[in-house]
Scaffold this active site. Sequence first.
Site, PDB file in Angstrom:
ATOM      1  NE  ARG A 116      36.775  -7.919  37.796  1.00 28.55           N
ATOM      2  CZ  ARG A 116      37.750  -7.591  38.655  1.00 28.55           C
ATOM      3  NH1 ARG A 116      38.769  -8.405  38.857  1.00 28.55           N
ATOM      4  NH2 ARG A 116      37.719  -6.436  39.290  1.00 28.55           N
ATOM      5  NE  ARG A 167      43.060  -9.726  42.791  1.00 28.60           N
ATOM      6  CZ  ARG A 167      44.346  -9.467  42.769  1.00 28.60           C
ATOM      7  NH1 ARG A 167      45.244 -10.441  43.011  1.00 28.60           N
ATOM      8  NH2 ARG A 167      44.806  -8.267  42.492  1.00 28.60           N
ATOM      9  CG  ASP A 175      43.298  -4.158  36.066  1.00 25.51           C
ATOM     10  OD1 ASP A 175      43.835  -3.585  37.035  1.00 25.51           O
ATOM     11  OD2 ASP A 175      42.860  -5.315  36.109  1.00 25.51           O
TER      12      ASP A 175
END
Length: 347
Positions: free
Chosen positions: A92, A49, A237
């Site tokens: 994701r 992640r 992100d």
Amino acid sequence: MEKIFTVRLSENQAAVEIIDQTLLPNEIKYLKLRTAEEIFEAISELRVRGAPAIGIAAGFGMYVLAQKIPFEDSVEFHAELSRLGNFLISSRPTAVNLSYAVKRMLNAANGKDKSFALPMLYEECTKIYDEDRAMCRAISENGLTLVKDGDGILTHCNAGSLAASEYGTGLGTLLLGKEKGYNFRVYSDETRPLLQGARLTSFELNHAGIDVTLICDSAASMLMKQGKISACFVGCDRVAANGDTANKIGTRSVAVNAKYHNIPFYVFCPSSTIDFGCKTGADIVIEERSGDEIKTKFFERPTAEAGVNCWNPAFDVTDAELITAIVTERGICRYPYTESLRELFGE
Ligand code: MRU
């Protein structure tokens, strides 16, 4: 403790190797991912992640999967590679690094038969990794111009080497600073509900010999009022063209609190995380995850009844006006970001 790694290509190039971050800090276990399903599962379950790390994993993953495609012809080979790439991207939605890496891999193979494409794909995934290392290093050097020895730094989630390569982004300045003799006092938000701050950031900083104190997310405001925080450091992100920034849920609360207390709030961002295709934060898709992560995941017994509704967005968007500066590998951008980001990166 022996040096750990986050993500790499296995020696025989047949697997993506990752440390399983869901087990940290209690267990250090590495996994070898060989199939599209295994890579998808590792990303969606957060075994690997952090925006840059999932981009690197996808890059290596595309190379691993490409070797097994049973077509030599460029058209069939590319069609299958695109199908696999789209599957990985769907694991994701928020971090742009994932689609960024997949697109780079598809471009590298475009128009080539399998035997010509494979060496290009190997080169490209290695480049994605090497570039990330160089960007993290440059971001960390730039970040050091914003702090001084003894500063108290608040951080949210994990933007260290477990989220990227080597130094990481948001924690890079702290790790590099430690090597250069700076002593920081770091406060790590535990980061509900998946506890990246407790499980990963405090683990990383502790092992790097950095003074780190773990706090509940809700204690940050009090620390700011007490004057213990000189600056807030976070990763990201996806950064929209106007500087609106998606990062771990709770980041926006930190930024609002920092503004109120007149504390600088810095976002650390490699260019691979800027998405000029998103005009503002409203264009960023926010991942929503299972409510079980709130109610049961890290508890011996459920914290709420099974029938209680939960809302569990994994990220929020911090408004550009709340961000004091965006620290990139090419330099430090200031508000208004539409101009300052474009000045550094063109489009
Ligand atoms: O859900 P996660 O753990 O992947 O969220 C990660 C973050 O929000 C990080 O702050 C971000 O990816 C930056 S990592 C350098």
